[in-house]
Design an enzyme around this catalytic site. Structure first.
Site, PDB file in Angstrom:
ATOM      1  N   ASP A  16      13.736  -8.798  -4.214  1.00 62.32           N
ATOM      2  CA  ASP A  16      14.317  -7.570  -3.660  1.00 62.32           C
ATOM      3  C   ASP A  16      15.181  -6.852  -4.704  1.00 62.32           C
ATOM      4  O   ASP A  16      15.729  -7.486  -5.603  1.00 62.32           O
ATOM      5  CB  ASP A  16      15.158  -7.937  -2.425  1.00 62.32           C
ATOM      6  N   ASN A  18      14.188  -3.760  -6.351  1.00 61.05           N
ATOM      7  CA  ASN A  18      13.459  -2.925  -7.319  1.00 61.05           C
ATOM      8  C   ASN A  18      13.869  -1.459  -7.219  1.00 61.05           C
ATOM      9  O   ASN A  18      14.029  -0.771  -8.239  1.00 61.05           O
ATOM     10  CB  ASN A  18      11.949  -3.010  -7.075  1.00 61.05           C
ATOM     11  N   GLY A  19      14.005  -0.980  -5.988  1.00 62.52           N
ATOM     12  CA  GLY A  19      14.350   0.420  -5.772  1.00 62.52           C
ATOM     13  C   GLY A  19      15.725   0.744  -6.333  1.00 62.52           C
ATOM     14  O   GLY A  19      15.907   1.758  -7.019  1.00 62.52           O
ATOM     15  N   TRP A  21      17.314  -0.893  -8.650  1.00 65.47           N
ATOM     16  CA  TRP A  21      17.240  -1.027 -10.114  1.00 65.47           C
ATOM     17  C   TRP A  21      16.776   0.300 -10.721  1.00 65.47           C
ATOM     18  O   TRP A  21      17.340   0.783 -11.704  1.00 65.47           O
ATOM     19  CB  TRP A  21      16.276  -2.161 -10.476  1.00 65.47           C
ATOM     20  N   SER A  61       5.998  -6.882   2.822  1.00 66.63           N
ATOM     21  CA  SER A  61       6.091  -7.338   4.213  1.00 66.63           C
ATOM     22  C   SER A  61       5.261  -6.442   5.127  1.00 66.63           C
ATOM     23  O   SER A  61       4.899  -5.314   4.761  1.00 66.63           O
ATOM     24  CB  SER A  61       7.551  -7.335   4.670  1.00 66.63           C
ATOM     25  N   ASN A  64       6.927  -3.280   5.408  1.00 65.68           N
ATOM     26  CA  ASN A  64       6.893  -2.383   4.244  1.00 65.68           C
ATOM     27  C   ASN A  64       5.787  -1.321   4.349  1.00 65.68           C
ATOM     28  O   ASN A  64       5.828  -0.310   3.650  1.00 65.68           O
ATOM     29  CB  ASN A  64       6.741  -3.169   2.930  1.00 65.68           C
ATOM     30  N   SER A 192      14.754 -11.112   6.697  1.00 62.86           N
ATOM     31  CA  SER A 192      13.796  -9.995   6.768  1.00 62.86           C
ATOM     32  C   SER A 192      12.397 -10.434   7.211  1.00 62.86           C
ATOM     33  O   SER A 192      11.393 -10.034   6.609  1.00 62.86           O
ATOM     34  CB  SER A 192      13.734  -9.255   5.418  1.00 62.86           C
TER      35      SER A 192
HETATM   36  C1  IPE Z   1      11.959  -7.852   1.991  1.00 66.88           C
HETATM   37  O1  IPE Z   1      12.602  -6.797   1.351  1.00 66.88           O
HETATM   38  C2  IPE Z   1      10.499  -7.821   1.718  1.00 66.88           C
HETATM   39  C3  IPE Z   1      10.107  -8.081   0.333  1.00 66.88           C
HETATM   40  C4  IPE Z   1      10.896  -8.388  -0.642  1.00 66.88           C
HETATM   41  C5  IPE Z   1       8.710  -8.020   0.089  1.00 66.88           C
HETATM   42  P1  IPE Z   1      12.949  -5.431   2.097  1.00 66.88           P
HETATM   43  O2  IPE Z   1      13.638  -4.575   1.094  1.00 66.88           O
HETATM   44  O3  IPE Z   1      11.745  -4.878   2.739  1.00 66.88           O
HETATM   45  O4  IPE Z   1      13.940  -5.937   3.222  1.00 66.88           O
HETATM   46  P2  IPE Z   1      15.048  -5.165   4.072  1.00 66.88           P
HETATM   47  O5  IPE Z   1      14.416  -3.920   4.611  1.00 66.88           O
HETATM   48  O6  IPE Z   1      16.167  -4.842   3.142  1.00 66.88           O
HETATM   49  O7  IPE Z   1      15.463  -6.141   5.124  1.00 66.88           O
HETATM   50  C1  IPE Z   2      11.583  -5.150  -3.205  1.00 70.83           C
HETATM   51  O1  IPE Z   2      12.339  -4.092  -3.693  1.00 70.83           O
HETATM   52  C2  IPE Z   2      10.103  -4.858  -3.259  1.00 70.83           C
HETATM   53  C3  IPE Z   2       9.491  -4.636  -1.941  1.00 70.83           C
HETATM   54  C4  IPE Z   2      10.089  -4.762  -0.790  1.00 70.83           C
HETATM   55  C5  IPE Z   2       8.101  -4.238  -1.930  1.00 70.83           C
HETATM   56  P1  IPE Z   2      12.777  -2.886  -2.776  1.00 70.83           P
HETATM   57  O2  IPE Z   2      11.760  -1.810  -2.906  1.00 70.83           O
HETATM   58  O3  IPE Z   2      13.051  -3.330  -1.391  1.00 70.83           O
HETATM   59  O4  IPE Z   2      14.118  -2.443  -3.487  1.00 70.83           O
HETATM   60  P2  IPE Z   2      15.460  -1.940  -2.798  1.00 70.83           P
HETATM   61  O5  IPE Z   2      15.839  -2.970  -1.776  1.00 70.83           O
HETATM   62  O6  IPE Z   2      15.153  -0.623  -2.171  1.00 70.83           O
HETATM   63  O7  IPE Z   2      16.436  -1.854  -3.913  1.00 70.83           O
HETATM   64 MG    MG Z   3      14.701  -4.027  -0.472  1.00 74.89          MG
END
Ligand code: IPE
Ligand code: IPE
Ligand code: MG
Length: 237
Positions: A16, A18-19, A21, A61, A64, A192
């Site tokens: 978790d 990536n966004g 970052w 997920s 997602n 999650s």
């Molecule tokens: C959990 O991360 C799913 C994955 C890492 C694939 P999310 O970013 O989707 O989880 P929430 O929404 O913060 O609970």
């Molecule tokens: C995890 O990173 C990757 C997936 C859930 C696919 P995020 O995309 O959830 O990153 P944040 O939580 O928004 O930083």
């Molecule tokens: Mg996330």
């Protein structure tokens, strides 16, 4: 690293952050997902080195799918590309790839690419790399219950015979031991809808490090912390 370090047999990571970052760097979210690929490589190699038998990764997920279309499409393209690109990593390290989740929701061409790499690596026994894709814990329990019900309709003796192990074999993780250690990056401290059944006695390790900054070194810190945990399984020692 001390000699007393305990290596989990099955380590699982909720990748978790990536966004966030990407946002911190003024980049698009997809750039963050791309940057996470090297963390996957680094952790895979470290796990192989340390003798981990199962490494599982929560990559996408069921929830997602509700993200913006361009992010979902970008992620799927990225996943398709990296599964093909990493074939060498798998064969060099004798790693068996398995992709588990609601595969019926994946694009047929992605499913075909995955099936190809799964077939190519199916006899490798050094480590299983399990990628959870379009996965959720509640979905898994429900699909298991449905398949169990179908079998029980044909053979009612199953209802009396069912125990945790028999029912557990209806989950997509059949034959895979429950995770000893579940790591979640990016500071979130929740499950999650990940491995709900399988995480019954897992140890949890939460770190503020964002997934693209996580690597083999960070993984060893988690193993060190795991080594100090006292796993009691409800018993008294
Ligand atoms: C959990 O991360 C799913 C994955 C890492 C694939 P999310 O970013 O989707 O989880 P929430 O929404 O913060 O609970
Ligand atoms: C995890 O990173 C990757 C997936 C859930 C696919 P995020 O995309 O959830 O990153 P944040 O939580 O928004 O930083
Ligand atoms: Mg996330």
């Amino acid at each position: 690293m001390s000699d007393a370090i305990k290596i989990p047999r099955h380590v699982s990571i909720v990748m978790d952050g990536n966004g966030r970052w990407a946002k911190m760097r003024g980049k698009k979210r997809l750039e963050g997902h791309k940057a996470g690929e090297k963390s996957v490589r680094s952790c895979t190699e470290e796990c192989v080195r340390q003798g981990v038998r199962y490494l599982s990764l929560f990559a996408f997920s069921e929830e997602n799918w509700a993200r913006p279309k361009d992010e979902v499409e970008g992620l799927m393209t990225l996943l398709a590309g990296s599964i093909k690109k990493e074939t060498k990593l798998f064969t060099d390290n004798k790693v068996r790839l398995r992709v588990l989740g609601n595969r019926s929701r994946l694009d047929p061409s992605l499913n075909a690419d995955i099936a190809e790499v799964e077939e190519l690596t199916k006899d490798f026994e050094r480590m299983d790399l399990i990628v959870f894709l379009s996965y959720s814990g509640k979905w898994d329990i429900l699909q298991a219950a449905k398949r169990f019900a179908r079998d029980a309709a044909a053979d009612p003796s199953l209802i009396e015979r069912a125990d945790l192990s028999l029912f557990g074999n209806y989950l997509v993780t059949a034959e895979i031991p429950d995770p000893d250690l579940i790591i979640r990056t990016s500071g979130e401290q929740r499950i999650s809808n990940y491995l709900l059944w399988q995480a019954a006695y897992s140890e949890f390790y939460f770190t503020d490090v964002l997934w693209p900054d996580f690597d083999g070194k960070e993984l060893l810190k988690a193993f060190e912390e795991y080594s100090s945990r006292d796993r009691r399984y409800g018993k008294v020692k």
